[in-house]
Write an enzyme that holds these catalytic residues in place. Sequence first.
Site, PDB file in Angstrom:
ATOM      1  N   LYS A 233       0.817  -1.220   0.000  1.00 40.15           N
ATOM      2  CA  LYS A 233       0.000   0.000   0.000  1.00 40.15           C
ATOM      3  C   LYS A 233       0.854   1.276   0.000  1.00 40.15           C
ATOM      4  O   LYS A 233       0.552   2.217  -0.716  1.00 40.15           O
ATOM      5  CB  LYS A 233      -0.923   0.030   1.224  1.00 40.15           C
ATOM      6  CG  LYS A 233      -1.932  -1.111   1.283  1.00 40.15           C
ATOM      7  CD  LYS A 233      -2.937  -0.902   2.397  1.00 40.15           C
ATOM      8  CE  LYS A 233      -2.328  -0.801   3.776  1.00 40.15           C
ATOM      9  NZ  LYS A 233      -1.894  -2.070   4.380  1.00 40.15           N
TER      10      LYS A 233
ATOM     11  N   ARG B 146      11.470  -7.287   4.858  1.00 40.17           N
ATOM     12  CA  ARG B 146      11.261  -5.856   5.033  1.00 40.17           C
ATOM     13  C   ARG B 146      12.105  -5.278   6.166  1.00 40.17           C
ATOM     14  O   ARG B 146      12.241  -5.861   7.224  1.00 40.17           O
ATOM     15  CB  ARG B 146       9.791  -5.586   5.339  1.00 40.17           C
ATOM     16  CG  ARG B 146       9.515  -4.091   5.523  1.00 40.17           C
ATOM     17  CD  ARG B 146       8.102  -3.755   5.401  1.00 40.17           C
ATOM     18  NE  ARG B 146       7.326  -4.272   6.516  1.00 40.17           N
ATOM     19  CZ  ARG B 146       6.073  -3.929   6.725  1.00 40.17           C
ATOM     20  NH1 ARG B 146       5.480  -3.119   5.877  1.00 40.17           N
ATOM     21  NH2 ARG B 146       5.414  -4.409   7.733  1.00 40.17           N
TER      22      ARG B 146
ATOM     23  N   ARG C  31      11.114  -3.866  11.817  1.00 37.00           N
ATOM     24  CA  ARG C  31      10.068  -3.127  12.533  1.00 37.00           C
ATOM     25  C   ARG C  31       9.659  -3.908  13.774  1.00 37.00           C
ATOM     26  O   ARG C  31       9.594  -5.133  13.742  1.00 37.00           O
ATOM     27  CB  ARG C  31       8.868  -2.933  11.589  1.00 37.00           C
ATOM     28  CG  ARG C  31       8.186  -1.611  11.777  1.00 37.00           C
ATOM     29  CD  ARG C  31       7.187  -1.383  10.690  1.00 37.00           C
ATOM     30  NE  ARG C  31       5.905  -1.960  11.027  1.00 37.00           N
ATOM     31  CZ  ARG C  31       4.815  -1.788  10.299  1.00 37.00           C
ATOM     32  NH1 ARG C  31       4.863  -1.070   9.191  1.00 37.00           N
ATOM     33  NH2 ARG C  31       3.682  -2.315  10.651  1.00 37.00           N
TER      34      ARG C  31
ATOM     35  N   ARG D  61      -2.110  -9.932  13.322  1.00 32.69           N
ATOM     36  CA  ARG D  61      -2.547  -8.778  12.528  1.00 32.69           C
ATOM     37  C   ARG D  61      -3.341  -9.217  11.299  1.00 32.69           C
ATOM     38  O   ARG D  61      -4.315  -8.582  10.908  1.00 32.69           O
ATOM     39  CB  ARG D  61      -1.332  -7.925  12.133  1.00 32.69           C
ATOM     40  CG  ARG D  61      -0.715  -7.261  13.349  1.00 32.69           C
ATOM     41  CD  ARG D  61       0.650  -6.716  13.044  1.00 32.69           C
ATOM     42  NE  ARG D  61       0.601  -5.540  12.205  1.00 32.69           N
ATOM     43  CZ  ARG D  61       1.561  -5.195  11.356  1.00 32.69           C
ATOM     44  NH1 ARG D  61       2.628  -5.944  11.226  1.00 32.69           N
ATOM     45  NH2 ARG D  61       1.445  -4.113  10.641  1.00 32.69           N
TER      46      ARG D  61
END
Length: 221
Positions: A20, A129, A159, A170
């Site tokens: 996104k 990531r 992260r 999530r």
Amino acid sequence: MCLFKKPKYVVIIGPQNSGKGTYSKEICKKYNIPHISTGDILRENINKGTELGKKAREYMNNGVLVPDELIFGLLKDRLSQKDAKNGALFDGFPRSLSQSKYLVDMINVSAVVDCQITDEVSVARMKNRRICNKCGKVFTVKPGEKTPKCDCGGKLVVREDDNEETLKVRLKGFHEQTQPVIDFFKTYKNKKGKNIYVSVDASKTIPEVNAEIDKKLSEIL
Ligand code: AMP
């Protein structure tokens, strides 16, 4: 100069790691609107040690949604800023039916882009990531290749909520709470009686997804 007179409010929606943030950049550039990511604003607040950050941190680290009253306050604040007068792109909001209703009551939503990927693709992408601990820029690292460096001099880190266990919570949250948002917008008509929902297969390459989004948005905006 902005060529688009009416404010454009675009929602981008999709599971974790659907890309996104990447697609948002192109949309924001084309329509001259700011990228409003509730997740980024919350992380900024955590880094700065604000009251909002302190309240939000535990929810985020447990992979659950931050309460609406905190999110609504943050959003109102952000939308009142000057750069949001042409509209805005919402990334990570709305994430529940209550947030969807709040949004359509507050503004005239112009388009909703649903970026579709499977949970398997989401988990595989997470492992690659990294995020810059100074400016928040997101990087993809390829196994066996050297970790890239951020221009700002910050360090690339995993992260805090990027681990398989939290991601599963999530993703479950996405299916349970955000799927109803998608269903809501699939049948929603804006104040002019127009459908505003489009979907894309976000497991394709970035240029392919960008092109598909651009084409579909041009048809409705
Ligand atoms: P994101 O960066 O969008 O993946 O968001 C990271 C975390 O921030 C989520 O797992 C939630 O805990 C919190 N968060 C972000 N946006 C929202 C929202 N619209 N409503 C509630 N919590 C949110």
